[in-house]
Design a protein around this motif. Structure first.
Motif, PDB file in Angstrom:
ATOM      1  N   ALA A  22       0.819  -1.212   0.000  1.00 38.89           N
ATOM      2  CA  ALA A  22       0.000   0.000   0.000  1.00 38.89           C
ATOM      3  C   ALA A  22       0.852   1.260   0.000  1.00 38.89           C
ATOM      4  O   ALA A  22       2.049   1.234   0.295  1.00 38.89           O
ATOM      5  CB  ALA A  22      -0.924   0.000   1.212  1.00 38.89           C
ATOM      6  N   ARG A  23       0.214   2.368  -0.286  1.00 36.29           N
ATOM      7  CA  ARG A  23       0.805   3.693  -0.198  1.00 36.29           C
ATOM      8  C   ARG A  23       0.462   4.318   1.152  1.00 36.29           C
ATOM      9  O   ARG A  23      -0.162   3.690   2.017  1.00 36.29           O
ATOM     10  CB  ARG A  23       0.279   4.587  -1.324  1.00 36.29           C
ATOM     11  N   SER A  24       0.866   5.587   1.298  1.00 30.59           N
ATOM     12  CA  SER A  24       0.446   6.448   2.414  1.00 30.59           C
ATOM     13  C   SER A  24       0.824   5.915   3.781  1.00 30.59           C
ATOM     14  O   SER A  24       0.215   6.275   4.789  1.00 30.59           O
ATOM     15  CB  SER A  24      -1.084   6.672   2.359  1.00 30.59           C
ATOM     16  N   GLY A  25       1.833   5.042   3.836  1.00 26.46           N
ATOM     17  CA  GLY A  25       2.283   4.532   5.123  1.00 26.46           C
ATOM     18  C   GLY A  25       1.471   3.386   5.671  1.00 26.46           C
ATOM     19  O   GLY A  25       1.625   3.019   6.840  1.00 26.46           O
ATOM     20  N   HIS A  26       0.598   2.796   4.850  1.00 24.71           N
ATOM     21  CA  HIS A  26      -0.269   1.723   5.334  1.00 24.71           C
ATOM     22  C   HIS A  26       0.424   0.363   5.361  1.00 24.71           C
ATOM     23  O   HIS A  26      -0.115  -0.585   5.950  1.00 24.71           O
ATOM     24  CB  HIS A  26      -1.544   1.649   4.488  1.00 24.71           C
ATOM     25  N   GLY A  27       1.555   0.228   4.705  1.00 30.08           N
ATOM     26  CA  GLY A  27       2.327  -0.992   4.817  1.00 30.08           C
ATOM     27  C   GLY A  27       1.920  -2.099   3.868  1.00 30.08           C
ATOM     28  O   GLY A  27       1.415  -1.859   2.769  1.00 30.08           O
ATOM     29  N   THR A  87       7.188  -3.924   8.996  1.00 33.49           N
ATOM     30  CA  THR A  87       7.119  -2.580   9.574  1.00 33.49           C
ATOM     31  C   THR A  87       7.551  -1.457   8.638  1.00 33.49           C
ATOM     32  O   THR A  87       7.324  -0.287   8.939  1.00 33.49           O
ATOM     33  CB  THR A  87       7.973  -2.516  10.844  1.00 33.49           C
ATOM     34  N   ALA A  88       8.169  -1.782   7.518  1.00 32.50           N
ATOM     35  CA  ALA A  88       8.578  -0.731   6.587  1.00 32.50           C
ATOM     36  C   ALA A  88       7.341  -0.119   5.929  1.00 32.50           C
ATOM     37  O   ALA A  88       6.389  -0.822   5.599  1.00 32.50           O
ATOM     38  CB  ALA A  88       9.514  -1.288   5.519  1.00 32.50           C
ATOM     39  N   ASP A 112       2.557  12.873   0.147  1.00 37.35           N
ATOM     40  CA  ASP A 112       2.061  11.595   0.639  1.00 37.35           C
ATOM     41  C   ASP A 112       3.185  10.558   0.596  1.00 37.35           C
ATOM     42  O   ASP A 112       3.971  10.510  -0.356  1.00 37.35           O
ATOM     43  CB  ASP A 112       0.895  11.111  -0.223  1.00 37.35           C
ATOM     44  N   LYS A 113       3.258   9.712   1.596  1.00 34.25           N
ATOM     45  CA  LYS A 113       4.259   8.642   1.620  1.00 34.25           C
ATOM     46  C   LYS A 113       3.995   7.679   0.463  1.00 34.25           C
ATOM     47  O   LYS A 113       2.873   7.210   0.276  1.00 34.25           O
ATOM     48  CB  LYS A 113       4.199   7.899   2.947  1.00 34.25           C
TER      49      LYS A 113
END
Length: 841
Positions: free
Chosen positions: A162-167, A185-186, A203-204
């Motif tokens: 996923a994007r946006s830091g959702h992993g 965890t990355a 956005d991450k």
């Protein structure tokens, strides 16, 4: 795009409209026209491959090298983001199964969460699972991947990054449900611009790829070794699990500095190949690397084809030959001059051969032949005009795993490829063609069809525009785009009603004049010298006799030019006004504001007068169309529905059946002399495309199961043919121009027989024109309009910022070389997208 609340579907009081059996197909512009971030071939089934696009959906490869769009049916108005494809995966054990992650943006421009779609019949039908977060098929970093992968030893297991830091997410039931992998965890925390307030560049970017090692052992019925890349330029960007995803660790010894883009396994070599860039793409990247990772030994080797001062770009596209271990190809991500570069190695990257090299500057040895017979406009409009023949933004490059001669790669313009790739290793000369037949990834910004003139004029983004002289030409890719002048994007096009060979178009660029005119129906053009280089974008209206242009620009308010003269401000109209010309009376223009005010001009657009309460309770004018052959008849689309006038806009009748209408158009009907009215709006079957042959008394759903994407957010354009009975076009934001033949029955009532009461617009009746005022053009007679003296101007709605030098929502407001306005209309702000482009968002 701007986030909007979901439009609530309203049921009409009348019975549900008839569904017309329309068969929609693409106008063949050809050549693709947009960015293809990835291809995926099935590893064992010959001929099964897919291309994902950033705004045009998913395509399936056919045996003749053409492509078939397979996500139109699920890209409806409420799920328009299904045309954004962020990742694709195939089931190695079942060639009929295909999976994709859909969604356009992770910021507020996209109101919907992302979806993971799945098909067991190669995209003929789909099932879907909504995710608890958004997916960004048109976000930065979209060329990385693939972020979606099916376990080669267990078809029930699917991973999605996923994007946006959702992993990292995982499915154990074949994509029906997904849950987060808590042990991973990355998050891929890189953002392009932390100061960006739009959510686009701050956005991450998240997970870059998921790659299974099919050579590894099985653990609890699953592939034990999995590699996952993240958008991080450090020594912990690539992760590995050796216990089927139970635990994870950063791969030891990996390079830092750059972001990983593509990662592919060569199982015979038991090696990974990875491309890297110092930007996440698809526009950036000034340095990069290519690496080989030996899985057995756990060692990394830098196999970058160039070094030193020659390394001025990153690497994106990566092809691995599955039939010939050690044979790989890589492409420059963005080499803007003189051309892209592609390298091939047959010894696992120890040595490389380029597809071109200097033979004493400026001479170049090109080890390829490139032709575009399937889309001749690419040669005439682009290849012959630029040094960049091989392309740019090359994030996708694939070698068919079952045919080492067959390869594909995509640029920001088209899909290239060929069937003699192994000649590279012998005679070092390969044949390249544009192989994008069926991919129509055009963003259509304006359409016109001139009765007695050109059948279709299409203004598009990125590729300027195209003319189709007759309906019989719709299946043939044009020989040339709009040129002399040629702009990146044309924003709108219009024709002169009494002189249909006369056409005007406007561009949305900067640094050059953005108005062009044609006197041969759009076959050839010349620049209109009455404008400067600061005015840009918006919409345009051409007077019936082709002597006056009214331009509602996106940068300088509404302006006007007469007889090729200088464009001057029309102070009586607000910035951003919707405009139209009467197609038979040369003196008359119409306009509307975003606050619901209707205006008319009887002095060829020099001045406009607001008509008091013309549109009743309407609060926004969306579109205005004038009847192609009847002077004084016009239709106005608003948030309250459609209004009709037969007296040059003095009074209006509100049509029934549709509310909250958007783009509207008139087209030749099936009965002699009849015209169909087409409209995007909310009717008995929802928010769709409808048609009426009786001025709105009854409506037919002519859209059926065809998806057009967003009706309002992306502004789908409807156009009735001016020459072919029942032919209707839809311009989309990402799927080009679609058209169909429809049958609609009914008889248009005259102005006094409508069942809906007219909206009163004046306490003074319009004076009937005298016979001496009648004007004759060809075989059509029409009356002069009532003068503005017959109008009562009390209680007129007002708008602010008339003629202000402000950029409209979504228009350009800055960038290198930009000379237009740098401020935006309220409440929007000018936000930097990259060094060359800032936008009002």
């Amino acid at each position: 795009m701007k986030s909007i609340s979901v439009i609530q579907l309203l049921l009409a009081a009348a019975a549900a409209p008839v569904r017309a059996a329309a068969s929609w197909k693409n106008v063949n512009i050809g050549g693709g026209g947009g960015f293809v971030p990835g291809f995926v071939f099935h590893p064992t089934e010959k001929g099964v491959a897919y291309a994902r696009t950033d705004i045009g959906g998913l395509y399936r490869l056919n045996a003749d090298d053409s492509w078939t769009a397979i996500t139109d049916s699920i890209t409806t108005d409420d799920k328009w983001n299904n045309w954004g494809i962020d990742a694709v995966a195939l089931d190695p054990q079942d060639p009929d199964k295909v999976y994709a992650a859909t969604g356009m943006y992770t910021n507020s421009w996209d109101p919907n969460n992302g979806t993971l779609i799945r098909s067991s019949d190669r995209g003929a039908t789909w099932s879907s699972t909504e995710l608890p977060f958004k997916v960004g098929g048109n976000m930065p970093g979209r060329g990385m991947g693939e972020r979606l992968a099916v376990d080669p030893k267990n078809s029930k297991i699917i991973y999605f990054g996923a994007r946006s830091g959702h992993g990292l997410y995982k499915s154990t039931d074949g994509g029906v449900t997904f849950s987060k992998v808590s042990s991973f965890t990355a998050v891929g925390d890189y953002v392009v611009d932390p100061s960006d307030t739009t959510g686009l560049n701050n956005d991450k970017q998240g997970i870059a790829f998921v790659t299974f090692d099919s050579t590894s052992a099985t653990t609890n019925g699953a592939t034990s070794r999995i590699f996952v890349g993240s958008a991080t330029n450090s020594t912990s960007s690539v992760w590995v699990s050796n216990d089927a995803g139970a635990t994870w660790s950063a791969v030891a010894g990996q390079p830092g500095t750059y972001f990983p883009h593509k990662c592919k396994l060569q199982p015979t070599e038991k090696a990974l190949y990875l491309t890297y860039s110092d930007g996440t793409g698809p526009y950036d990247g000034t340095a990069g690397a290519v690496y080989r990772y030996d899985i057995t030994n756990g060692t990394w080797k830098d196999i970058t084809p160039v070094s030193g001062s020659d390394l001025a770009y990153g690497f994106g596209g990566l092809g691995v030959d599955m039939k010939n271990p050690g044979t790989i190809m890589v492409a420059s991500l963005n080499l803007w001059w003189p051309d892209a570069q592609i390298y091939r190695s047959t010894d696992s990257g120890a040595t490389w051969s380029p597809i071109w090299e200097w033979d004493g500057y400026p001479n170049m040895n090109q080890y390829y032949g490139l032709t575009t017979p399937n889309a001749p406009w690419i040669e005439t409009g682009f290849l012959s005009q630029d040094t960049k023949h091989l392309g740019w933004m090359i994030e996708s490059l694939e070698i068919n795993p079952l045919d080492s001669d067959h390869w594909l790669y995509a640029t920001g313009l088209t899909v290239y490829g060929g069937h003699d790739l192994t000649k590279w290793d012998t005679v070092h000369n390969v044949t390249i063609q544009s192989l994008a037949v069926g991919i129509e990834e055009m963003a259509v910004l304006g359409l016109a069809s001139a009765p007695g003139g050109s059948e279709l004029l299409a203004a598009v983004g990125d590729d300027c525009g195209f003319t189709f002289k007759a309906s019989s030409d719709l299946g043939t890719s044009p020989k040339t785009p709009w040129m002399t002048p040629q702009w990146a994007s044309s924003a709108d096009v219009d024709y002169a009603g009494n002189k249909p060979a006369n056409v005007v178009r406007i561009g949305s660029g900067s640094g050059a004049q953005q108005v062009a005119v044609s006197s041969d129906g759009g076959a050839s053009w010349h620049a209109h010298n009455g404008t400067d280089t600061t005015k840009s974008s918006g919409t345009v209206a051409y007077s019936a006799d082709a002597d006056t242009i009214v331009w509602s620009s996106g940068t300088s308010g509404v302006v006007r030019s007469q007889n090729q003269g200088t464009f001057t401000a029309v102070a009586s109209l607000p910035s951003g006004a919707v405009i139209a010309s009467d197609k038979r009376n040369n003196t008359v223009f119409y306009a509307g504001s975003t606050t619901g005010t209707f205006y008319r001009s009887t002095d060829t657009g020099a001045t406009f007068t607001a008509v008091s309460d013309a549109l009743g309770s309407a609060e926004a004018v969306r579109d205005i169309i004038a009847h192609p052959t009847v002077a004084g008849e016009l239709y106005v689309s608003t948030d309250a529905g459609i209004f009709r006038s037969t007296d040059f806009g003095v009074s209006f009748t509100k049509l029934s059946g549709l509310t909250n209408t958007q783009s509207i158009s008139l087209g030749v009907g099936s009965a002699s002399g009849s015209w169909n009215l087409y409209a995007f709006g909310t009717g008995a079957n929802g928010n769709k495309l409808y048609a009426s042959a009786d001025a709105g008394a009854t409506w037919t759903d002519v859209q059926g199961a065809q998806g057009f994407g967003s009706i309002a957010v992306a502004s789908s354009k409807v156009l009735g043919s001016g020459n072919v009975a029942g032919q209707v076009y839809v311009g989309t934001n990402g799927r080009g121009v679609l058209y169909a033949q429809v049958s609609v029955s009914g008889t248009v009532p005259d102005a006094t027989s409508s069942s809906s009461a007219p909206v009163k617009t004046s306490s003074t009746a319009a004076a009937a024109p005298s016979s001496s005022a009648a004007v004759k053009t060809s075989s059509t007679s029409y009356a002069a309009p009532p003068t503005t003296a017959t109008l009562t101007l009390s209680s007129v709605k007002t708008t602010s910022t008339v003629g202000a030098e402000l950029a409209q929502h979504w228009y350009q407001c800055g960038g290198v070389g930009w000379t237009g306005p740098t401020a935006c209309v309220s409440p929007y702000k000018c936000e930097k997208q990259n060094d060359y482009y800032s936008q009002c968002v």
